[in-house]
Motif scaffolding. Structure first.
Motif, PDB file in Angstrom:
ATOM      1  N   HIS A  10       1.845  -0.277  -0.492  1.00  0.00           N
ATOM      2  CA  HIS A  10       1.584   0.810  -1.427  1.00  0.00           C
ATOM      3  C   HIS A  10       2.428   2.034  -1.103  1.00  0.00           C
ATOM      4  O   HIS A  10       2.892   2.743  -2.017  1.00  0.00           O
ATOM      5  N   ALA A  65       5.023   3.549  -3.724  1.00  0.00           N
ATOM      6  CA  ALA A  65       4.920   4.947  -4.128  1.00  0.00           C
ATOM      7  C   ALA A  65       6.242   5.666  -3.902  1.00  0.00           C
ATOM      8  O   ALA A  65       6.676   6.483  -4.730  1.00  0.00           O
ATOM      9  N   ASP A  78      -9.038   5.895  -1.874  1.00  0.00           N
ATOM     10  CA  ASP A  78      -8.321   4.855  -2.606  1.00  0.00           C
ATOM     11  C   ASP A  78      -6.938   4.683  -1.988  1.00  0.00           C
ATOM     12  O   ASP A  78      -6.219   5.654  -1.746  1.00  0.00           O
ATOM     13  N   ARG A 121      -4.211   3.793  -3.190  1.00  0.00           N
ATOM     14  CA  ARG A 121      -3.121   4.325  -4.010  1.00  0.00           C
ATOM     15  C   ARG A 121      -2.993   5.833  -3.844  1.00  0.00           C
ATOM     16  O   ARG A 121      -1.882   6.374  -3.777  1.00  0.00           O
ATOM     17  N   ASP A 122      -4.137   6.516  -3.756  1.00  0.00           N
ATOM     18  CA  ASP A 122      -4.112   7.965  -3.558  1.00  0.00           C
ATOM     19  C   ASP A 122      -3.601   8.322  -2.171  1.00  0.00           C
ATOM     20  O   ASP A 122      -2.833   9.281  -2.005  1.00  0.00           O
ATOM     21  N   ASP A 181       0.275   7.640  -1.999  1.00  0.00           N
ATOM     22  CA  ASP A 181       1.056   8.628  -2.732  1.00  0.00           C
ATOM     23  C   ASP A 181       1.079   9.962  -1.984  1.00  0.00           C
ATOM     24  O   ASP A 181       2.120  10.625  -1.918  1.00  0.00           O
ATOM     25  N   THR A 196     -12.235   3.818  -8.667  1.00  0.00           N
ATOM     26  CA  THR A 196     -11.773   2.852  -7.669  1.00  0.00           C
ATOM     27  C   THR A 196     -12.602   1.579  -7.736  1.00  0.00           C
ATOM     28  O   THR A 196     -12.062   0.462  -7.717  1.00  0.00           O
TER      29      THR A 196
END
Length: 326
Positions: free
Chosen positions: A16, A20, A191, A193-194, A197, A291
């Motif tokens: 991820h 990102a 999460d 993804r958060d 990033d 999520t």
């Protein structure tokens, strides 16, 4: 566009992070064995075993503006810094809340740490000590950021922890589901993804020091309720006490025959990590229910009744529920 080297990049969080970074326009190279999966689309993949003497030969000889490392073994971090530290402008290391010596209560970035591992390779039960040793190596670099992550959730989670309850509620439908009687236990979930990033953005901004990468504070009870709502569960949550669960060989936290996310009081601090720094430095966290909804879609695609790395098989759970009936 910066040149970024991700030491990892084929595992869950590392992948991820690499994705990102590509999405934000960086020229990304991932160095890994590749045993955890494929490198994300858009990166340059270098296959190498960091335990071997010449692991970094293919990525030396050029300056790296950003390096992000997710290693857990001090020997891997030491060899990477020896090979690349002098030619890298900024180094981010992803650590863990497991580095703290006392995990029973609230934790800040200044809380006392475990003694570092003495050696290059730690066993799984020495995870926290090994990460402390990794941190010490990274903190000798002039421009570094250490991110201590808490519980990470999201689609594709290979630990099967966060997805257990939302998938079990979906599988059970209107039938009862066994849960640990720890509704007030503190819990935080970020999460993946958060977190990824934000890690890339923090590296871009040249942030330094130590910061927690954690979710907003909640409780196990609230997380279970959100999971039940996400799964449209209409059955009953049957709570079993910790002593009863232990007596019936049900384990805490993760792994086979466990009830995930349940922690002994000695580790409640993993849900009490100060989360003030990262949001003030750009971290944006989506609602936990979003999520969980995304996790459910992923769980349905993988099979709600599949064999899991964490949790109880449904037949085993039904047998335990029968023992709880008056």
């Amino acid at each position: 566009m910066s040149s970024m080297l991700v030491l990892g990049g084929t595992s869950w969080l590392g992948g991820h992070i690499a994705s990102a970074a590509v999405g934000r326009g960086h020229d990304v190279t991932c160095l890994a064995r590749g045993e955890s999966g494929d490198a994300p689309h858009g990166v340059t993949f270098v296959r190498a075993d960091r335990a071997q003497p010449h692991a970094y030969d293919a990525v030396t000889g050029r300056p790296w503006e950003l390096v992000i490392d997710v290693a857990r073994q001090p020997g891997h971090v030491r060899s990477a810094i020896d090979a690349l530290g002098a030619t890298s402008s900024h180094w981010t290391f992803v650590s863990t809340g497991s580095v703290y010596a006392d995990q029973s209560g609230p934790l800040t970035e200044d809380s006392p740490l475990l003694e570092p591992l003495d050696g290059d390779t730690g066993e799984p039960e020495q995870y926290g000590e090994a990460k402390v040793a990794c941190e010490q190596l990274v903190r000798r670099l002039p421009h570094h950021l250490v991110v201590r992550a808490g519980l990470i959730g999201g689609p594709g989670d290979r630990s099967d922890r966060l997805g257990y309850y939302v998938s079990r509620f979906a599988l059970a439908g209107a039938e009862p589901v066994l849960v640990p009687d720890v509704a007030e236990q503190p819990m935080q979930v970020v999460d993946v993804r958060d977190l990824a990033d934000w890690i890339v953005g923090a590296a871009e901004a040249g942030m330094t020091g130590v910061m927690h990468g954690v979710g907003e504070p909640t409780t196990v009870g609230d997380l279970l309720q959100l999971s039940a709502e996400a799964a449209a569960f209409t059955g009953r949550q049957v709570a079993a006490g910790e002593d009863w669960l232990h007596a019936h060989d049900v384990e805490e936290w993760m792994g086979p025959r466990s009830l995930p996310l349940w922690l002994p009081a000695s580790h409640h601090g993993m849900g009490l990590m100060d989360d003030s720094l990262a949001p003030s430095h750009g971290m944006i966290r989506r609602p936990l229910v979003q999520t969980l909804l995304d996790v459910l879609v992923d769980e349905q695609a993988r099979g709600l009744d599949r064999e899991r790395r964490a949790g109880l098989g449904r037949p085993d759970e039904i047998a335990l529920l029968a023992l709880l009936r008056p």
